[in-house]
Design a protein around this motif. Structure first.
Motif, PDB file in Angstrom:
ATOM      1  N   ASP A  49       0.830  -1.201   0.000  1.00  0.00           N
ATOM      2  CA  ASP A  49       0.000   0.000   0.000  1.00  0.00           C
ATOM      3  C   ASP A  49       0.871   1.260   0.000  1.00  0.00           C
ATOM      4  N   VAL A  50       0.646   2.129  -0.962  1.00  0.00           N
ATOM      5  CA  VAL A  50       1.356   3.426  -1.003  1.00  0.00           C
ATOM      6  C   VAL A  50       0.363   4.584  -0.972  1.00  0.00           C
ATOM      7  N   SER A  51      -0.889   4.288  -0.661  1.00  0.00           N
ATOM      8  CA  SER A  51      -1.906   5.342  -0.645  1.00  0.00           C
ATOM      9  C   SER A  51      -1.550   6.377   0.420  1.00  0.00           C
ATOM     10  N   GLY A  52      -1.675   7.630   0.045  1.00  0.00           N
ATOM     11  CA  GLY A  52      -1.370   8.721   0.969  1.00  0.00           C
ATOM     12  C   GLY A  52       0.097   9.105   1.030  1.00  0.00           C
ATOM     13  N   LYS A  53       0.970   8.280   0.488  1.00  0.00           N
ATOM     14  CA  LYS A  53       2.388   8.623   0.486  1.00  0.00           C
ATOM     15  C   LYS A  53       2.647   9.778  -0.480  1.00  0.00           C
ATOM     16  N   ILE A  54       3.600  10.604  -0.140  1.00  0.00           N
ATOM     17  CA  ILE A  54       4.010  11.720  -0.991  1.00  0.00           C
ATOM     18  C   ILE A  54       5.266  11.283  -1.738  1.00  0.00           C
ATOM     19  N   VAL A  55       5.155  11.212  -3.055  1.00  0.00           N
ATOM     20  CA  VAL A  55       6.215  10.645  -3.884  1.00  0.00           C
ATOM     21  C   VAL A  55       6.745  11.715  -4.836  1.00  0.00           C
ATOM     22  N   VAL A  56       8.043  11.973  -4.779  1.00  0.00           N
ATOM     23  CA  VAL A  56       8.698  12.886  -5.707  1.00  0.00           C
ATOM     24  C   VAL A  56       9.370  12.061  -6.796  1.00  0.00           C
ATOM     25  N   ILE A  57       9.084  12.380  -8.060  1.00  0.00           N
ATOM     26  CA  ILE A  57       9.663  11.643  -9.182  1.00  0.00           C
ATOM     27  C   ILE A  57      10.348  12.638 -10.119  1.00  0.00           C
ATOM     28  N   THR A  58      11.666  12.517 -10.256  1.00  0.00           N
ATOM     29  CA  THR A  58      12.370  13.344 -11.239  1.00  0.00           C
ATOM     30  C   THR A  58      12.269  12.652 -12.601  1.00  0.00           C
ATOM     31  N   GLY A  59      12.248  13.453 -13.653  1.00  0.00           N
ATOM     32  CA  GLY A  59      12.067  12.857 -14.972  1.00  0.00           C
ATOM     33  C   GLY A  59      10.728  12.159 -15.098  1.00  0.00           C
TER      34      GLY A  59
END
Length: 276
Positions: free
Chosen positions: A7-17
């Protein structure tokens, strides 16, 4: 019942590119899984996002498009400030941004090693390795300041683990009379990712910050030459290149609680390329 392990719901994910070929697939996958996704890109705008992600995802409520130059500390910190003011301190960083030299490149940047331009080498290393270092440094510092654990995922390459197979590109000379030699810069930069990962993993392990590398192989594109496809497929145990979304499961695994005891590792998803 939701599988809490992945489960990754609610996680804040930064994606470069995040508007690139596999980066866009990462973005869509995390949005489908109810994460909040911040895309860092030098040219993060609605038009480019719609082209890369489709209109559905480009207008998603949990998507934040943020302009950032990953080779510039000030730009990185301004972008991370934007994320924090919008959602809070991020949980996951996926260092996916990078540049490479394609077989369509002009001869002056794809000729022999002996004459490979210094400025091109520096540009590739600056983006692929220095940019990854700067993003990792800034992101990790914010996790430490917030007394918060997290997951940092570096995107490597089979050409960072092994030297390029130059025979794959021999068709260029046969067709045009001008050889294409896969340059050294990409391999040199990507190889540095692995020890950057190990260093940061051991440095931050007791603070709950996990750092791992995901190593993909080449991804199929319509624009690639059919002769390149033929040669690449012949070298690949699975007999084909990857689809752009075939790394999604691995990156979700590394971002989720399914990999809580994994740090400093290299997860290879390459169709068997490095198994020869």
């Amino acid at each position: 019942m939701k599988d809490r392990l992945f489960d990754v719901s609610g996680k804040i994910v930064v994606i470069t590119g995040g508007l690139g070929q596999i980066g866009a697939e990462f973005v869509k996958e995390f949005l489908r899984r109810d994460a909040k996704v911040a895309v860092f890109s030098r040219s993060a705008n609605a038009q480019k996002a719609e082209k890369a992600l489709t209109k559905e995802y480009a207008s998603h409520a949990n998507l934040l498009l943020t302009q950032a130059d990953i080779t510039n500390k000030e730009s990185i910190n301004q972008a991370l400030d934007t994320v924090e003011s919008t959602w809070g301190v991020a949980d996951v960083l996926i260092n996916n941004a990078g540049i490479d030299t394609q077989p369509s490149a002009p001869p002056e940047v794809s000729g022999p090693f002996e004459t490979f331009p210094e400025e091109v080498f520096r540009e590739v290393v600056e983006t692929n390795l220095v940019g990854t270092f700067l993003m990792t440094q800034a992101f990790g510092a914010r996790l430490i300041k917030a007394s918060k654990g997290g997951s940092i995922i570096q995107v490597g390459s089979i050409y960072g683990m092994l030297s390029p197979v130059q025979d794959i590109y021999a068709y260029k000379k046969e067709m045009t009379g001008v050889p294409f030699i896969k340059p050294v810069a990409y391999s040199a930069a990507k190889s540095g990712i692995y020890n950057l990962t190990r260093y940061c993993a051991t440095y931050w392990a007791k603070q709950g910050i996990r750092v791992n590398t995901l190593t993909p192989s080449g991804v199929w594109r319509e624009t690639q030459d059919e002769h390149f496809h033929k040669n690449y497929h012949a070298r690949m145990p699975m007999g084909r290149m990857a689809k752009a979304d075939e790394f999604n499961g691995a990156v979700v695994f590394l971002a989720s609680d399914a990999s809580t005891y994994m740090t400093g590792s290299n997860l290879v998803v390459d169709g068997g390329w490095t198994a020869w």
